[in-house]
Design an enzyme around this catalytic site. Structure first.
Site, PDB file in Angstrom:
ATOM      1  N   ASP A  37      32.411  15.465   3.504  1.00 18.13           N
ATOM      2  CA  ASP A  37      32.008  15.858   4.857  1.00 18.13           C
ATOM      3  C   ASP A  37      30.500  15.750   5.065  1.00 18.13           C
ATOM      4  O   ASP A  37      29.939  16.430   5.933  1.00 18.13           O
ATOM      5  CB  ASP A  37      32.464  17.302   5.124  1.00 18.13           C
ATOM      6  CG  ASP A  37      33.971  17.380   5.221  1.00 18.13           C
ATOM      7  OD1 ASP A  37      34.579  16.426   5.747  1.00 18.13           O
ATOM      8  OD2 ASP A  37      34.558  18.380   4.754  1.00 18.13           O
ATOM      9  N   HIS A 244       9.287  -3.845  -5.769  1.00 16.65           N
ATOM     10  CA  HIS A 244      10.097  -2.822  -5.080  1.00 16.65           C
ATOM     11  C   HIS A 244      10.673  -1.813  -6.073  1.00 16.65           C
ATOM     12  O   HIS A 244      11.815  -1.387  -5.953  1.00 16.65           O
ATOM     13  CB  HIS A 244      11.219  -3.486  -4.271  1.00 16.65           C
ATOM     14  CG  HIS A 244      10.704  -4.281  -3.112  1.00 16.65           C
ATOM     15  ND1 HIS A 244      11.431  -5.248  -2.471  1.00 16.65           N
ATOM     16  CD2 HIS A 244       9.514  -4.245  -2.472  1.00 16.65           C
ATOM     17  CE1 HIS A 244      10.715  -5.781  -1.499  1.00 16.65           C
ATOM     18  NE2 HIS A 244       9.532  -5.181  -1.471  1.00 16.65           N
ATOM     19  N   ASP A 261       3.183   3.845  -3.762  1.00 13.37           N
ATOM     20  CA  ASP A 261       3.315   3.328  -2.390  1.00 13.37           C
ATOM     21  C   ASP A 261       4.228   4.309  -1.672  1.00 13.37           C
ATOM     22  O   ASP A 261       5.442   4.303  -1.899  1.00 13.37           O
ATOM     23  CB  ASP A 261       3.911   1.912  -2.448  1.00 13.37           C
ATOM     24  CG  ASP A 261       4.018   1.261  -1.070  1.00 13.37           C
ATOM     25  OD1 ASP A 261       3.880   1.967  -0.057  1.00 13.37           O
ATOM     26  OD2 ASP A 261       4.256   0.036  -1.021  1.00 13.37           O
ATOM     27  N   ASP A 272       2.194   3.977   5.859  1.00 14.08           N
ATOM     28  CA  ASP A 272       2.526   3.138   4.699  1.00 14.08           C
ATOM     29  C   ASP A 272       1.256   2.956   3.883  1.00 14.08           C
ATOM     30  O   ASP A 272       0.383   2.169   4.265  1.00 14.08           O
ATOM     31  CB  ASP A 272       3.076   1.796   5.225  1.00 14.08           C
ATOM     32  CG  ASP A 272       3.534   0.862   4.114  1.00 14.08           C
ATOM     33  OD1 ASP A 272       3.537   1.277   2.941  1.00 14.08           O
ATOM     34  OD2 ASP A 272       3.888  -0.284   4.440  1.00 14.08           O
ATOM     35  N   HIS A 351       2.947 -11.682  -2.519  1.00 18.18           N
ATOM     36  CA  HIS A 351       3.378 -11.231  -1.190  1.00 18.18           C
ATOM     37  C   HIS A 351       2.262 -11.435  -0.170  1.00 18.18           C
ATOM     38  O   HIS A 351       1.146 -11.786  -0.520  1.00 18.18           O
ATOM     39  CB  HIS A 351       3.863  -9.774  -1.221  1.00 18.18           C
ATOM     40  CG  HIS A 351       2.835  -8.769  -1.689  1.00 18.18           C
ATOM     41  ND1 HIS A 351       1.819  -8.308  -0.881  1.00 18.18           N
ATOM     42  CD2 HIS A 351       2.672  -8.144  -2.883  1.00 18.18           C
ATOM     43  CE1 HIS A 351       1.105  -7.428  -1.563  1.00 18.18           C
ATOM     44  NE2 HIS A 351       1.586  -7.314  -2.784  1.00 18.18           N
ATOM     45  N   HIS A 355       1.934  -6.339   7.325  1.00 10.93           N
ATOM     46  CA  HIS A 355       3.050  -6.446   8.280  1.00 10.93           C
ATOM     47  C   HIS A 355       2.775  -5.475   9.418  1.00 10.93           C
ATOM     48  O   HIS A 355       2.032  -4.499   9.249  1.00 10.93           O
ATOM     49  CB  HIS A 355       4.380  -6.101   7.584  1.00 10.93           C
ATOM     50  CG  HIS A 355       4.329  -4.807   6.803  1.00 10.93           C
ATOM     51  ND1 HIS A 355       4.462  -3.573   7.385  1.00 10.93           N
ATOM     52  CD2 HIS A 355       4.104  -4.560   5.480  1.00 10.93           C
ATOM     53  CE1 HIS A 355       4.348  -2.628   6.458  1.00 10.93           C
ATOM     54  NE2 HIS A 355       4.112  -3.191   5.295  1.00 10.93           N
ATOM     55  N   HIS A 362       8.346  -1.895   8.510  1.00  9.77           N
ATOM     56  CA  HIS A 362       8.083  -3.311   8.796  1.00  9.77           C
ATOM     57  C   HIS A 362       8.458  -3.467  10.268  1.00  9.77           C
ATOM     58  O   HIS A 362       9.611  -3.709  10.606  1.00  9.77           O
ATOM     59  CB  HIS A 362       8.911  -4.242   7.896  1.00  9.77           C
ATOM     60  CG  HIS A 362       8.445  -4.228   6.475  1.00  9.77           C
ATOM     61  ND1 HIS A 362       8.913  -5.069   5.512  1.00  9.77           N
ATOM     62  CD2 HIS A 362       7.499  -3.455   5.845  1.00  9.77           C
ATOM     63  CE1 HIS A 362       8.287  -4.829   4.358  1.00  9.77           C
ATOM     64  NE2 HIS A 362       7.443  -3.846   4.538  1.00  9.77           N
ATOM     65  N   GLU A 385      -2.730  -4.904   2.652  1.00  6.63           N
ATOM     66  CA  GLU A 385      -2.270  -4.470   1.335  1.00  6.63           C
ATOM     67  C   GLU A 385      -2.285  -5.558   0.264  1.00  6.63           C
ATOM     68  O   GLU A 385      -1.250  -5.926  -0.275  1.00  6.63           O
ATOM     69  CB  GLU A 385      -0.856  -3.885   1.451  1.00  6.63           C
ATOM     70  CG  GLU A 385       0.158  -4.736   2.208  1.00  6.63           C
ATOM     71  CD  GLU A 385       1.563  -4.114   2.176  1.00  6.63           C
ATOM     72  OE1 GLU A 385       2.049  -3.811   1.089  1.00  6.63           O
ATOM     73  OE2 GLU A 385       2.147  -3.935   3.272  1.00  6.63           O
ATOM     74  N   TYR A 389      -0.654  -8.463  -9.756  1.00  3.77           N
ATOM     75  CA  TYR A 389       0.405  -8.014 -10.666  1.00  3.77           C
ATOM     76  C   TYR A 389       0.428  -8.976 -11.848  1.00  3.77           C
ATOM     77  O   TYR A 389       0.750 -10.152 -11.681  1.00  3.77           O
ATOM     78  CB  TYR A 389       1.752  -8.002  -9.941  1.00  3.77           C
ATOM     79  CG  TYR A 389       1.642  -7.359  -8.557  1.00  3.77           C
ATOM     80  CD1 TYR A 389       1.741  -5.976  -8.403  1.00  3.77           C
ATOM     81  CD2 TYR A 389       1.363  -8.134  -7.426  1.00  3.77           C
ATOM     82  CE1 TYR A 389       1.578  -5.388  -7.150  1.00  3.77           C
ATOM     83  CE2 TYR A 389       1.211  -7.559  -6.174  1.00  3.77           C
ATOM     84  CZ  TYR A 389       1.318  -6.192  -6.038  1.00  3.77           C
ATOM     85  OH  TYR A 389       1.156  -5.611  -4.807  1.00  3.77           O
ATOM     86  N   ARG A 406      -2.123  -2.360  -6.225  1.00  2.00           N
ATOM     87  CA  ARG A 406      -2.089  -2.659  -4.786  1.00  2.00           C
ATOM     88  C   ARG A 406      -2.867  -1.559  -4.078  1.00  2.00           C
ATOM     89  O   ARG A 406      -2.837  -0.397  -4.512  1.00  2.00           O
ATOM     90  CB  ARG A 406      -0.634  -2.698  -4.259  1.00  2.00           C
ATOM     91  CG  ARG A 406      -0.537  -3.020  -2.772  1.00  2.00           C
ATOM     92  CD  ARG A 406       0.868  -3.435  -2.304  1.00  2.00           C
ATOM     93  NE  ARG A 406       1.891  -2.421  -2.495  1.00  2.00           N
ATOM     94  CZ  ARG A 406       2.827  -2.451  -3.433  1.00  2.00           C
ATOM     95  NH1 ARG A 406       2.881  -3.463  -4.287  1.00  2.00           N
ATOM     96  NH2 ARG A 406       3.706  -1.482  -3.542  1.00  2.00           N
ATOM     97  N   GLU A 408      -3.315  -0.273  -0.144  1.00  2.00           N
ATOM     98  CA  GLU A 408      -2.717  -0.496   1.183  1.00  2.00           C
ATOM     99  C   GLU A 408      -3.188   0.553   2.189  1.00  2.00           C
ATOM    100  O   GLU A 408      -3.065   1.755   1.940  1.00  2.00           O
ATOM    101  CB  GLU A 408      -1.176  -0.414   1.075  1.00  2.00           C
ATOM    102  CG  GLU A 408      -0.478  -0.564   2.414  1.00  2.00           C
ATOM    103  CD  GLU A 408       1.048  -0.633   2.283  1.00  2.00           C
ATOM    104  OE1 GLU A 408       1.599  -0.066   1.323  1.00  2.00           O
ATOM    105  OE2 GLU A 408       1.673  -1.258   3.167  1.00  2.00           O
TER     106      GLU A 408
HETATM  107  N1  GLY Z   1       6.172   0.109   1.480  1.00  2.00           N
HETATM  108  C1  GLY Z   1       6.612  -1.128   1.916  1.00  2.00           C
HETATM  109  C2  GLY Z   1       5.513  -2.064   2.100  1.00  2.00           C
HETATM  110  O1  GLY Z   1       4.418  -1.799   1.652  1.00  2.00           O
HETATM  111  O2  GLY Z   1       5.644  -3.050   2.758  1.00  2.00           O
HETATM  112 MN    MN Z   2       3.441  -2.138   3.562  1.00  2.00          MN
HETATM  113 MN    MN Z   3       3.736   0.166   1.258  1.00  2.00          MN
END
Ligand code: GLY
Ligand code: MN
Ligand code: MN
Length: 438
Positions: A37, A244, A261, A272, A351, A355, A362, A385, A389, A406, A408
């Site tokens: 439930d 991720h 992150d 973010d 990457h 974004h 995103h 960001e 790596y 990273r 960001e």
């Molecule tokens: N936390 C997801 C990104 O940095 O895009």
């Molecule tokens: Mn991000």
């Molecule tokens: Mn992020």
């Protein structure tokens, strides 16, 4: 809760203006069962909320751009009826009557009347707008209703001839944040910055990654941001090289870096933020070299985030700095231009540099106009960001193995340049070391 319906009314009016004619149907998100439930924590649909401010499930917004055909009603909400018994179990429901008053709709009806009313409202409308293909159940339902309207052709009623994705219009509206949105995003960012500061102060060798995740949830929730905007990444040592990584269950080692992150969602808006710092409070020389490089790339990218530059300018600026740095660190060979041209940097930076950010982490909005990157304009908000790596490999200097970094931040374009919403989370080597081990 009292809400000010003005901003939502203005957004509905703007969408109606863009539609010019026809009818739009924007349902909120369904509740999703977890098991037994229990349901997953409910999150309304972003487009629906953007236009209504209404947070209950089982609700649909209908906008009519040619209202002379239905007694002048332009903004219509379908929602759950009051139900004293269900309210004992599940809590308060606004109900159609109060929703009309409080949210400024022209008309409201019980959700149970949706199909009947919709086939009436669709009659003789030339165009139908809805989120086409977003949810198969809705696709089927709407096409079935349209079919029912079509069957009335002998009574002189015509069904909409054109179907458009309403998101094409909405995505463009949502890309430009108004003052109301920016003020929420500033606050979401401030809470997340506070959480990153707290995590830095709580981190010690021997802890588990999830213990730091807990500090984030604590700080978010105690400021009214009940949920993270996305699953927190708390990645010690080599785990930071998994982009991720969400396992968050390893022990933190003395001498490793920790990449976090994490950002909260507040009143429907995401923050973010990523920070990377030493578990024991002091960067090793090799870690510091890579960290300073990523920070320099981020500084260059943020400097390129200003009106008139293209969406891609911050990415290009970051890449140039990283490419030179990768050559200096003996990760890549050749000239900056050849590293960029051959994309050999992608082995260590795979990457993009950001974004759009808004109700969705995103967020919606096109990145190109035709074949060209779009120009940055006031009110756009996005992340910056860059990262690096480094996985173990024979041709990589040993001291750099398993370093994942990273940095960001969330950036809003302003008339004169930009505003970094997440400035309060420390990122210089000196500020980080001072906060962790004063
Ligand atoms: N936390 C997801 C990104 O940095 O895009
Ligand atoms: Mn991000
Ligand atoms: Mn992020």
């Amino acid at each position: 809760m009292t809400i000010d319906p003005t901003i939502y009314k203005q957004r509905r009016a703007r969408l109606l203006e863009k539609m010019q004619r026809g009818i739009a149907i924007v349902p909120t998100a369904p509740e999703v069962a977890r098991n037994g439930d229990t349901h997953y924590g409910y999150r309304y649909d972003s487009n629906f909320y953007y236009l209504s401010g209404f947070i209950e499930p089982e609700a649909v917004l209908v906008l009519v751009a040619s209202p002379e055909k239905n007694g002048g009603e332009r903004a219509i909400l379908f929602c759950r009826e009051k139900n004293p018994e269900r309210e004992v179990w599940d809590g308060f429901r606004v109900g159609p009557d109060a929703a009309k008053e409080q949210y400024g709709f022209d008309a409201t009806y019980p959700i149970a009347q949706l199909d009947d009313k919709l086939s009436e409202l669709m009659g003789n409308q030339p165009v139908l707008f809805y989120p086409v293909g977003h949810d198969t159940a809705w696709d089927q339902r709407i096409l079935k209703l349209r079919g029912e309207v079509q069957a009335k052709v002998r009574s002189g009623i015509r069904a909409p001839n054109e179907i458009h994705d309403v998101r094409t219009l909405l995505n463009e509206m949502r890309l430009f944040k108004d003052e109301h949105e920016l003020s929420i995003m500033r606050r979401a960012a401030a809470i997340s910055c506070q959480a990153h500061r707290r995590a830095m102060q709580f981190t010690r060798p021997g802890q588990f990654e999830y213990q730091l995740e807990a500090e984030f949830l604590h700080e978010f929730c105690r400021h009214g941001a009940r949920h993270p905007a996305y699953p927190s990444i708390v990645a010690g040592g080599a785990n930071a090289c998994v982009l991720h990584y969400v396992g968050n269950n390893a022990r933190l080692k003395d001498g490793d870096l920790l990449l976090i992150d994490a950002g909260c969602e507040l009143d429907g808006y995401a923050s973010d933020i990523t920070r990377t710092f030493p578990v024991n409070g002091r960067f090793l020389p090799a870690q510091k070299d890579v960290y300073e490089l990523v920070l320099a790339a981020q500084t260059a990218a943020i400097a390129a985030a200003r009106p008139g530059n293209t969406w891609n300018a911050p990415h290009d600026a970051a890449l140039r700095v990283l490419a030179q740095g990768f050559i200096d660190l003996k990760l890549c060979r050749g000239s900056v231009d050849s590293v960029l041209e051959s994309e050999s940097y992608k082995r260590f930076y795979m990457h993009r540099t950001g974004h759009w950010l808004g109700m969705d982490v995103h967020d919606v909005g096109d990145y190109k106009t035709g074949d060209d990157w779009r120009k940055l304009q006031t009110g756009m908000v996005f992340t910056v960001e860059p990262g690096c790596y480094i996985r173990p490999a024979d041709d990589v200097p040993l001291a750099l193995w398993n370093i994942g970094i990273r940095i960001e931040d969330d950036v809003a374009i302003t008339e004169l340049g930009n505003e970094v919403l997440t400035d309060a989370a420390p990122k210089s080597v000196a500020d980080i070391e001072e906060l962790i081990l004063p």
